[in-house]
Design an enzyme around this catalytic site. Structure first.
Site, PDB file in Angstrom:
ATOM      1  N   HIS A 230     -10.225   7.543   3.189  1.00 37.21           N
ATOM      2  CA  HIS A 230      -9.793   8.068   1.885  1.00 37.21           C
ATOM      3  C   HIS A 230     -10.943   8.810   1.212  1.00 37.21           C
ATOM      4  O   HIS A 230     -11.110   8.747  -0.006  1.00 37.21           O
ATOM      5  CB  HIS A 230      -9.284   6.939   0.975  1.00 37.21           C
ATOM      6  CG  HIS A 230      -7.994   6.328   1.427  1.00 37.21           C
ATOM      7  ND1 HIS A 230      -6.754   6.765   0.984  1.00 37.21           N
ATOM      8  CD2 HIS A 230      -7.745   5.310   2.294  1.00 37.21           C
ATOM      9  CE1 HIS A 230      -5.798   6.040   1.556  1.00 37.21           C
ATOM     10  NE2 HIS A 230      -6.378   5.158   2.365  1.00 37.21           N
ATOM     11  N   ASP A 311      -9.282   0.353   3.256  1.00 35.46           N
ATOM     12  CA  ASP A 311      -7.932   0.388   3.798  1.00 35.46           C
ATOM     13  C   ASP A 311      -7.686   1.665   4.592  1.00 35.46           C
ATOM     14  O   ASP A 311      -8.300   2.692   4.349  1.00 35.46           O
ATOM     15  CB  ASP A 311      -6.904   0.286   2.663  1.00 35.46           C
ATOM     16  CG  ASP A 311      -7.014   1.437   1.670  1.00 35.46           C
ATOM     17  OD1 ASP A 311      -8.151   1.806   1.320  1.00 35.46           O
ATOM     18  OD2 ASP A 311      -5.974   1.972   1.242  1.00 35.46           O
ATOM     19  N   GLU A 312      -6.778   1.574   5.532  1.00 34.07           N
ATOM     20  CA  GLU A 312      -6.247   2.734   6.266  1.00 34.07           C
ATOM     21  C   GLU A 312      -7.353   3.639   6.821  1.00 34.07           C
ATOM     22  O   GLU A 312      -7.305   4.857   6.699  1.00 34.07           O
ATOM     23  CB  GLU A 312      -5.301   3.532   5.366  1.00 34.07           C
ATOM     24  CG  GLU A 312      -4.095   2.710   4.908  1.00 34.07           C
ATOM     25  CD  GLU A 312      -3.254   3.421   3.881  1.00 34.07           C
ATOM     26  OE1 GLU A 312      -2.017   3.314   3.968  1.00 34.07           O
ATOM     27  OE2 GLU A 312      -3.807   4.081   2.983  1.00 34.07           O
ATOM     28  N   CYS A 313      -8.340   3.026   7.446  1.00 34.42           N
ATOM     29  CA  CYS A 313      -9.475   3.781   7.987  1.00 34.42           C
ATOM     30  C   CYS A 313      -9.190   4.174   9.436  1.00 34.42           C
ATOM     31  O   CYS A 313      -9.914   3.783  10.368  1.00 34.42           O
ATOM     32  CB  CYS A 313     -10.749   2.953   7.876  1.00 34.42           C
ATOM     33  SG  CYS A 313     -11.205   2.561   6.182  1.00 34.42           S
ATOM     34  N   LEU A 314      -8.135   4.954   9.635  1.00 33.62           N
ATOM     35  CA  LEU A 314      -7.700   5.309  10.970  1.00 33.62           C
ATOM     36  C   LEU A 314      -8.601   6.348  11.625  1.00 33.62           C
ATOM     37  O   LEU A 314      -8.545   6.555  12.835  1.00 33.62           O
ATOM     38  CB  LEU A 314      -6.263   5.817  10.918  1.00 33.62           C
ATOM     39  CG  LEU A 314      -5.265   4.888  10.214  1.00 33.62           C
ATOM     40  CD1 LEU A 314      -3.876   5.490  10.226  1.00 33.62           C
ATOM     41  CD2 LEU A 314      -5.273   3.500  10.834  1.00 33.62           C
TER      42      LEU A 314
END
Length: 511
Positions: A230, A311-314
């Site tokens: 993000h 979060d959401e560290c793809l």
């Protein structure tokens, strides 16, 4: 006799007898700050100025006092035909007692059915919160919301006994806080929002003003710098710190569904896709950046917490993610703050031992989210519960609503927002392992205060009850009781300028 319309439900409430009349001659005595808050609340509710007297009123006195010794944030409220007394164990408890008093204020009717005046029912209330942390989150990164809107959001949260405002200050779409150590962040990365809408940022004076306003209403501010994902906005200001975007099928699908362009390193991003950005984890320049940003943020923030995202560290490998979260939580702990991360960081080892996890999975966990959340408690820390399919306030309340999203198991009704228990979400984690509850509002579809009110109310009241009130199964802690009590607050919310959505599952009172 029905439970009086108090939300969140008090720990103990009982009826007593004849009501207390409230008129212009009613005196308000005691703590000056509390008296000022009560007068403002009474004036907004009645359109007049009951309680303007300062001596012994001809229609009785409302006495506001602080008596240390009780549980933190607790209060006792008694009312009968001659007097009302609100006693807080501390200033916060007294403030919460005043919010209860404002909800109890009822319009009376004369013999012809016309409005006759105002009264407070005779009650005896002993109240204290179930959990220490009761938060709301406002995302100012996807769409920026200025100081006045944030203040209005604080007032709304305080009226329901929330005590923390989590500000999501950074994301792929923008950076929203001035930092003197890194001025390029706001100079180059603050001007855009989702859909190409205008951006903006808080100056340091703005941020201090928000903190002071919140403190006067007994809320702390919890700032979030979302890391290491993000972080696309950082590439606009410091491109040397960011990796190239990772364009997955998920990113392509979200952009296909909601519009916008694929992310390009160093260019503004205005879509809703997530999980594609990452800082350069092993670069010494990244470490220097983190020291500057988090060090300055810690100096600006008097509250105990700094939220670090996670979060959401793809776009970050699991190994790099674990190393990064260990490093950044240790950095924040060394600054004298308690780190908070989203629950994904529970997959990392050697986090700073005080790190609090924030769970955003479903009420019935899927995909191992519960195991990651449990890791924080096994390490001796606690959890904040924010189940997305219950109290993510940006979920649609109706399938036809132009506001909100539906990825968290579709439409979230008020009943679904209410019927869950924090101690039954993560197996093996009861009240002792839970710091509290937080209701987030992400703002992909939210442009102004009207949008905020329409999505947040009435469902935020369910989150307030989950954080404050006794566990489900206690007397009055049922959906039927809640829907009646919330419905009765419609006139109060209207008088306070809250543009709530009158969901049909609730019977709404009118004056």
């Amino acid at each position: 006799m029905p439970t009086p319309a108090v939300v969140p439900l008090p720990a103990s409430i009982a009826r007593r007898g004849a009501p207390f009349p409230v008129t212009a001659e009613t005196a308000i005595a005691g703590d000056a700050d509390a008296a000022a808050h009560l007068r403002t609340l009474l004036a907004a509710r009645t359109g007049a100025a009951p309680g303007s007297a300062t001596g012994s009123g001809s229609t009785g006195t409302i006495a506001l006092t602080i008596a240390p010794g009780g549980a933190p944030e607790s209060y006792r409220l008694t009312a009968d035909a001659t007097a009302v007394t609100v006693t807080g164990a501390d200033a916060a408890g007294l403030f919460y007692g005043i919010q209860t008093l404002g909800q109890l204020l009822t319009k009376t009717t004369g013999t012809t059915g016309t409005p006759a005046g105002w009264e407070i029912p005779a009650v005896e209330i002993d109240d204290a919160p179930r959990f220490a942390y009761r938060g709301v989150m406002l995302d100012v990164a996807r769409h920026f919301h200025g100081v006045d809107t944030v203040k209005a959001f604080i007032d709304r949260a305080a009226s329901l006994k929330f005590n923390a405002l989590h500000l999501h200050l950074t994301d792929d779409q923008g950076w929203r806080l001035e930092l003197r150590s890194r001025p390029e962040l706001t100079a180059k990365a603050s001007s855009t929002s989702v859909g190409g809408d205008p951006g903006g940022f808080f100056t340091q004076d703005d941020y201090r003003e928000i903190i002071a306003y919140a403190a006067a209403r007994h809320l702390i501010v919890v700032p979030e710098i979302d890391l290491p994902g993000h972080t696309h906005a950082i590439s606009l200001a410091y491109p040397e710190l960011s990796e190239e975007p990772v364009i997955s099928d998920q990113v392509r699908e979200i952009i296909r569904r909601y519009g916008g362009e694929l992310p390009v390193h160093g260019r503004p991003f205005e879509s809703m896709a997530v999980g594609f950005s990452s800082l350069k984890i092993h670069d010494e320049a990244t470490s220097a950046f983190l020291a500057d940003v988090l060090g300055e943020l810690a100096e600006l923030t008097p509250g105990p917490y700094l939220h670090l995202g996670g979060d959401e560290c793809l776009g970050t490998s699991p190994e790099d993610f674990a190393a990064f979260m260990q490093r950044v939580t240790t950095l924040v702990a060394g600054l004298g703050k308690t780190p908070i991360t989203w629950h994904e960081a529970g997959a990392a080892t050697d986090l700073a031992p005080t790190t609090v996890g924030q769970y955003w999975g479903f009420v019935s966990p899927v995909g191992g989210m519960d195991e990651k959340a449990r890791a924080f408690v096994r390490g001796g820390a606690q959890l904040i519960l924010s189940p997305a399919d219950a109290i993510y306030l940006d979920m649609k309340f109706d399938a036809d609503s132009p506001l909100g999203l539906t990825w968290a198991r579709g439409v979230t009704t008020a009943q679904r927002a209410y019927e869950w228990d924090p101690a039954r979400v993560i197996e093996g984690v009861g009240d002792a392992g839970i710091l509290g509850v937080e209701a987030p509002l992400w703002t992909e579809t939210v442009r102004d205060l009207g949008d905020i009110d329409a999505l947040v109310f009435p469902r935020v009241a369910a989150a307030a009850e989950a954080g404050w009130s006794p566990a489900p199964g206690s007397a009055g802690r049922t959906w039927e009781s809640f829907r009646a009590r919330v419905g009765a607050l419609g006139p109060l919310w209207t008088s306070l300028g809250i543009g709530f959505t009158p969901l049909p599952e609730i019977d709404w009172a009118t004056d």
